[in-house]
Design a protein around this motif. Structure first.
Motif, PDB file in Angstrom:
ATOM      1  N   UNK A   1     -13.390  -2.221   3.989  1.00 52.78           N
ATOM      2  CA  UNK A   1     -14.175  -3.422   3.692  1.00 52.78           C
ATOM      3  C   UNK A   1     -14.160  -4.344   4.889  1.00 52.78           C
ATOM      4  N   UNK A   2     -15.334  -4.837   5.276  1.00 51.82           N
ATOM      5  CA  UNK A   2     -15.418  -5.734   6.421  1.00 51.82           C
ATOM      6  C   UNK A   2     -14.779  -7.087   6.094  1.00 51.82           C
ATOM      7  N   UNK A   3     -13.941  -7.620   6.993  1.00 52.63           N
ATOM      8  CA  UNK A   3     -13.351  -8.938   6.743  1.00 52.63           C
ATOM      9  C   UNK A   3     -14.372 -10.043   6.987  1.00 52.63           C
ATOM     10  N   UNK A   4     -14.214 -11.143   6.282  1.00 47.32           N
ATOM     11  CA  UNK A   4     -15.039 -12.323   6.507  1.00 47.32           C
ATOM     12  C   UNK A   4     -14.466 -13.148   7.646  1.00 47.32           C
ATOM     13  N   UNK A   5     -15.327 -13.892   8.307  1.00 42.31           N
ATOM     14  CA  UNK A   5     -14.894 -14.812   9.353  1.00 42.31           C
ATOM     15  C   UNK A   5     -14.456 -16.133   8.738  1.00 42.31           C
ATOM     16  N   UNK A   6     -13.248 -16.591   9.057  1.00 39.07           N
ATOM     17  CA  UNK A   6     -12.806 -17.926   8.664  1.00 39.07           C
ATOM     18  C   UNK A   6     -13.105 -18.889   9.805  1.00 39.07           C
ATOM     19  N   UNK A   7     -13.772 -19.969   9.505  1.00 33.89           N
ATOM     20  CA  UNK A   7     -14.090 -20.976  10.509  1.00 33.89           C
ATOM     21  C   UNK A   7     -12.932 -21.965  10.591  1.00 33.89           C
ATOM     22  N   UNK A   8     -12.200 -21.943  11.701  1.00 36.88           N
ATOM     23  CA  UNK A   8     -11.068 -22.838  11.912  1.00 36.88           C
ATOM     24  C   UNK A   8     -11.539 -24.050  12.706  1.00 36.88           C
ATOM     25  N   UNK A   9     -11.403 -25.223  12.136  1.00 34.90           N
ATOM     26  CA  UNK A   9     -11.809 -26.446  12.814  1.00 34.90           C
ATOM     27  C   UNK A   9     -10.582 -27.271  13.158  1.00 34.90           C
ATOM     28  N   UNK A  10     -10.500 -27.667  14.416  1.00 36.16           N
ATOM     29  CA  UNK A  10      -9.404 -28.501  14.903  1.00 36.16           C
ATOM     30  C   UNK A  10      -9.975 -29.879  15.244  1.00 36.16           C
ATOM     31  N   UNK A  11      -9.333 -30.923  14.761  1.00 39.11           N
ATOM     32  CA  UNK A  11      -9.804 -32.287  15.023  1.00 39.11           C
ATOM     33  C   UNK A  11      -9.895 -32.545  16.518  1.00 39.11           C
ATOM     34  N   UNK A  12     -10.863 -33.391  16.908  1.00 47.05           N
ATOM     35  CA  UNK A  12     -11.074 -33.637  18.339  1.00 47.05           C
ATOM     36  C   UNK A  12      -9.889 -34.330  18.990  1.00 47.05           C
ATOM     37  N   UNK A  13      -9.039 -34.990  18.192  1.00 49.81           N
ATOM     38  CA  UNK A  13      -7.889 -35.688  18.755  1.00 49.81           C
ATOM     39  C   UNK A  13      -6.589 -34.901  18.554  1.00 49.81           C
ATOM     40  N   UNK A  14      -6.687 -33.594  18.254  1.00 47.29           N
ATOM     41  CA  UNK A  14      -5.513 -32.750  18.087  1.00 47.29           C
ATOM     42  C   UNK A  14      -5.712 -31.446  18.848  1.00 47.29           C
ATOM     43  N   UNK A  15      -4.601 -30.770  19.150  1.00 49.97           N
ATOM     44  CA  UNK A  15      -4.646 -29.535  19.934  1.00 49.97           C
ATOM     45  C   UNK A  15      -4.629 -28.287  19.067  1.00 49.97           C
ATOM     46  N   UNK A  16      -4.181 -28.410  17.835  1.00 50.18           N
ATOM     47  CA  UNK A  16      -4.073 -27.274  16.940  1.00 50.18           C
ATOM     48  C   UNK A  16      -4.134 -27.782  15.507  1.00 50.18           C
ATOM     49  N   UNK A  17      -4.260 -26.842  14.574  1.00 47.19           N
ATOM     50  CA  UNK A  17      -4.377 -27.212  13.161  1.00 47.19           C
ATOM     51  C   UNK A  17      -3.101 -26.837  12.428  1.00 47.19           C
ATOM     52  N   UNK A  18      -2.498 -27.782  11.731  1.00 47.54           N
ATOM     53  CA  UNK A  18      -1.308 -27.544  10.917  1.00 47.54           C
ATOM     54  C   UNK A  18      -1.602 -28.031   9.504  1.00 47.54           C
ATOM     55  N   UNK A  19      -1.484 -27.153   8.527  1.00 44.93           N
ATOM     56  CA  UNK A  19      -1.882 -27.502   7.166  1.00 44.93           C
ATOM     57  C   UNK A  19      -1.205 -26.564   6.172  1.00 44.93           C
ATOM     58  N   UNK A  20      -1.504 -26.750   4.900  1.00 43.53           N
ATOM     59  CA  UNK A  20      -1.005 -25.844   3.869  1.00 43.53           C
ATOM     60  C   UNK A  20      -2.092 -25.674   2.815  1.00 43.53           C
ATOM     61  N   UNK A  21      -1.948 -24.619   2.041  1.00 44.19           N
ATOM     62  CA  UNK A  21      -2.857 -24.472   0.904  1.00 44.19           C
ATOM     63  C   UNK A  21      -2.123 -23.795  -0.245  1.00 44.19           C
ATOM     64  N   UNK A  22      -2.754 -23.853  -1.406  1.00 46.54           N
ATOM     65  CA  UNK A  22      -2.159 -23.297  -2.603  1.00 46.54           C
ATOM     66  C   UNK A  22      -2.725 -21.928  -2.938  1.00 46.54           C
ATOM     67  N   UNK A  23      -2.687 -21.603  -4.220  1.00 49.97           N
ATOM     68  CA  UNK A  23      -3.206 -20.323  -4.687  1.00 49.97           C
ATOM     69  C   UNK A  23      -3.705 -20.509  -6.133  1.00 49.97           C
ATOM     70  N   UNK A  24      -4.919 -20.053  -6.422  1.00 51.54           N
ATOM     71  CA  UNK A  24      -5.917 -19.425  -5.546  1.00 51.54           C
ATOM     72  C   UNK A  24      -6.475 -20.433  -4.527  1.00 51.54           C
ATOM     73  N   UNK A  25      -7.075 -19.896  -3.454  1.00 55.52           N
ATOM     74  CA  UNK A  25      -7.696 -20.735  -2.434  1.00 55.52           C
ATOM     75  C   UNK A  25      -8.792 -19.921  -1.762  1.00 55.52           C
TER      76      UNK A  25
END
Length: 329
Positions: A1-25
């Motif tokens: 099965x082909x994987x979907x692309x996840x669009x990762x957005x990083x804020x313009x005033x940050x160098x990387x994205x740090x976050x959390x999520x639950x389940x389902x998500x």
């Protein structure tokens, strides 16, 4: 099965994205992205899929994944049950890594680990226990402390000896083939035509779906409607132009794809909490403060003529597109 692309957005005033999520998500599906990812499971057990690897996971499961490596974690949770916080995530781009290594030669020691991440690297309980408190602090950290915590996590991973490679050595992810998915085509088309008139019906046709099916699929993938997604990208582009160019607000309005100045001002105010002109003044005030501080520091070290500061201007490919009128849906 082909994987979907996840669009990762990083804020313009940050160098990387740090976050959390639950389940389902919405990102809990077979997917990939061009960014590196460090993921720490803090709740639930289940099956993890990384490249061609299938295994079990439990709280404490810590994995570093390289660019474009497909992955998914499926929790053993009864239908209808919701977990508020299942995993902590850090995502950072390849350009960010390259710039860090260019600025700090010491970081080249991480090259071997990052190269191994193309297969997915799982870390044992010892390293997980070291990283866990740093990860929780990073989620809420701001400013320079984010950088310090990120570097501490990276150092812990570099020092780890309790590691296991997940995908087989022969596994080679093919982002070119992955990019053939419907949503990837749609996102690529939007990114290349931000300043043009974009219709949801045209994107649905491009994806080979009905408008209603495309709308549901797009929202499930991006977490927002087609109109919300396009407006967000256009505001992001406008912020770059306001910060790094001398174009007038009116010119920026049309280069970012808005059809009227009033619509642009309204959207910008709703998103950023201020008018475009105020955003530009604040950015220039911030730049002037930094330059004055660096000049004062230079004089304090006996340097009579402090060097002028020339900010790097990012490539604004969207800004060169011809301005067109409106967004339809």
């Amino acid at each position: 099965m082909q994987p979907d692309l996840e669009l990762v957005t990083v804020r313009h005033d940050e160098s990387f994205k740090a976050w959390y999520h639950g389940y389902p998500y919405r990102t809990v599906r077979w997917h990939f992205h061009p960014e590196y990812e460090i993921q720490l499971i803090v709740a639930t057990t289940g099956k993890m899929f990384v490249g061609d690897h299938i295994g079990r996971f439990a709280p404490g499961n810590l994995v570093l994944m390289g660019p474009n490596l497909p992955h998914n974690w499926v929790s053993d949770v009864p239908e209808g049950e919701v977990i508020e916080q299942r995993n902590l995530v850090v995502q950072f781009g390849q350009d960010f890594v390259a710039r860090c290594m260019e600025s700090f030669p010491e970081l080249r020691q991480a090259e071997a680990l990052l190269a191994s991440s193309r297969r997915g690297v799982s870390f044992g309980e010892h390293t997980s226990e070291i990283v866990k408190p740093l990860f929780f602090q990073l989620i809420d950290a701001r400013g320079v402390r984010r950088i310090a915590l990120f570097m501490s996590i990276l150092a812990a991973l570099m020092d780890a000896r309790d590691i296991e490679y997940l995908a087989s050595p022969a596994y080679q992810p093919d982002p070119t083939a992955f990019g053939a998915t419907r949503i990837s085509h749609a996102l690529s088309f939007i990114g290349q035509n931000l300043a043009s008139e974009l219709r949801e019906s045209d994107l649905a046709q491009l994806s080979g779906q009905s408008v209603s099916a495309f709308s549901r699929y797009f929202r499930r993938h991006t977490g927002m409607t087609f109109v919300q997604y396009v407006n967000r990208l256009r505001i992001d582009l406008a912020c770059e132009l306001l910060t790094d160019s001398e174009l007038s607000v009116t010119d920026i309005c049309f280069k970012a794809g808005f059809n009227t100045l009033s619509n642009f001002n309204q959207r910008f105010l709703l998103t950023k909490g201020m008018a475009p002109s105020e955003f530009r003044r604040n950015q220039r005030l911030n730049d002037a403060s930094r330059e004055a501080s660096e000049a004062a520091a230079a004089r304090g070290h006996g340097i009579d003529n402090a060097p002028s500061i020339v900010p790097a201007v990012p490539s604004l490919t969207h800004a060169r597109a011809a301005p067109v009128a409106r967004l339809s849906h």
